[in-house]
Write a protein that holds these residues in place. Structure first.
Motif, PDB file in Angstrom:
ATOM      1  N   TRP A  36       0.873  -1.181   0.000  1.00  0.00           N
ATOM      2  CA  TRP A  36       0.000   0.000   0.000  1.00  0.00           C
ATOM      3  C   TRP A  36       0.904   1.223   0.000  1.00  0.00           C
ATOM      4  O   TRP A  36       1.834   1.324   0.810  1.00  0.00           O
ATOM      5  N   ARG A  38       0.832   5.716  -0.677  1.00  0.00           N
ATOM      6  CA  ARG A  38      -0.056   6.876  -0.693  1.00  0.00           C
ATOM      7  C   ARG A  38       0.684   8.077  -1.256  1.00  0.00           C
ATOM      8  O   ARG A  38       1.907   8.169  -1.205  1.00  0.00           O
ATOM      9  N   ARG A  45       5.318  10.088  -3.394  1.00  0.00           N
ATOM     10  CA  ARG A  45       4.682   8.820  -3.014  1.00  0.00           C
ATOM     11  C   ARG A  45       5.389   8.228  -1.794  1.00  0.00           C
ATOM     12  O   ARG A  45       6.618   8.228  -1.708  1.00  0.00           O
ATOM     13  N   ASP A  90      -2.593  11.833   7.352  1.00  0.00           N
ATOM     14  CA  ASP A  90      -2.843  10.599   6.606  1.00  0.00           C
ATOM     15  C   ASP A  90      -3.655  10.857   5.337  1.00  0.00           C
ATOM     16  O   ASP A  90      -3.859   9.945   4.537  1.00  0.00           O
ATOM     17  N   ALA A  92      -4.569  11.432   1.796  1.00  0.00           N
ATOM     18  CA  ALA A  92      -3.832  11.106   0.573  1.00  0.00           C
ATOM     19  C   ALA A  92      -4.693  10.214  -0.308  1.00  0.00           C
ATOM     20  O   ALA A  92      -5.737   9.714   0.131  1.00  0.00           O
ATOM     21  N   TYR A  94      -4.661   6.622  -1.736  1.00  0.00           N
ATOM     22  CA  TYR A  94      -4.019   5.369  -1.366  1.00  0.00           C
ATOM     23  C   TYR A  94      -4.111   4.383  -2.532  1.00  0.00           C
ATOM     24  O   TYR A  94      -5.183   4.182  -3.107  1.00  0.00           O
ATOM     25  N   GLY A 115      -6.394   3.851  -7.195  1.00  0.00           N
ATOM     26  CA  GLY A 115      -6.331   4.690  -6.003  1.00  0.00           C
ATOM     27  C   GLY A 115      -7.690   4.978  -5.402  1.00  0.00           C
ATOM     28  O   GLY A 115      -8.717   4.953  -6.084  1.00  0.00           O
TER      29      GLY A 115
END
Length: 122
Positions: A36, A38, A45, A90, A92, A94, A115
């Motif tokens: 994973w 993000r 990234r 957090d 973003a 993903y 995403g």
């Protein structure tokens, strides 16, 4: 057709939880490593979490340790990312990705999803 599809992104308040799903079609995900990643606006990234295809070993980026959990559901051909104690940083898009070896770098991963947006805001 080989495909990865992420889902589960949403708007959540700080301190909240979300579970992202990465569903594979056209191949059996349990035989592949999954990462994973993000990307937040204006940032590079970032690797978030990874699960091995050999021993299901799990790895986490420093910024998400103790808060995120990666796990597989082989019956559903999915990998999940359980995210707890979410913070505004957090926020973003993903992405999940699959490859033949687990790695913290994005480079070895061959197939990528489109995403899913996670927004942490009050």
């Amino acid at each position: 057709q080989v495909q990865l599809v992420e889902s589960g992104g949403d708007l959540v308040s700080p301190g909240g939880s979300l579970t992202l799903s990465c569903t594979a079609s056209g191949f059996t995900l349990q035989y592949y490593a999954v990462g994973w990643f993000r990307r937040a606006p204006g940032k590079e990234r970032e690797g978030v979490s990874y699960i091995s295809n050999r021993d299901n070993g799990k790895y986490y980026g420093d910024s998400v340790k103790e808060r995120f959990t990666i796990f597989r559901d082989n019956a559903k051909n999915r990998v999940y990312l359980q995210m707890n104690s979410l913070k505004p940083e957090d926020t973003a898009v993903y992405y999940c990705a699959s490859g033949t070896v687990v790695a913290r770098s994005h480079r070895p991963y061959e197939f990528w999803g489109q995403g899913t947006q996670v927004t942490v805001s009050s």
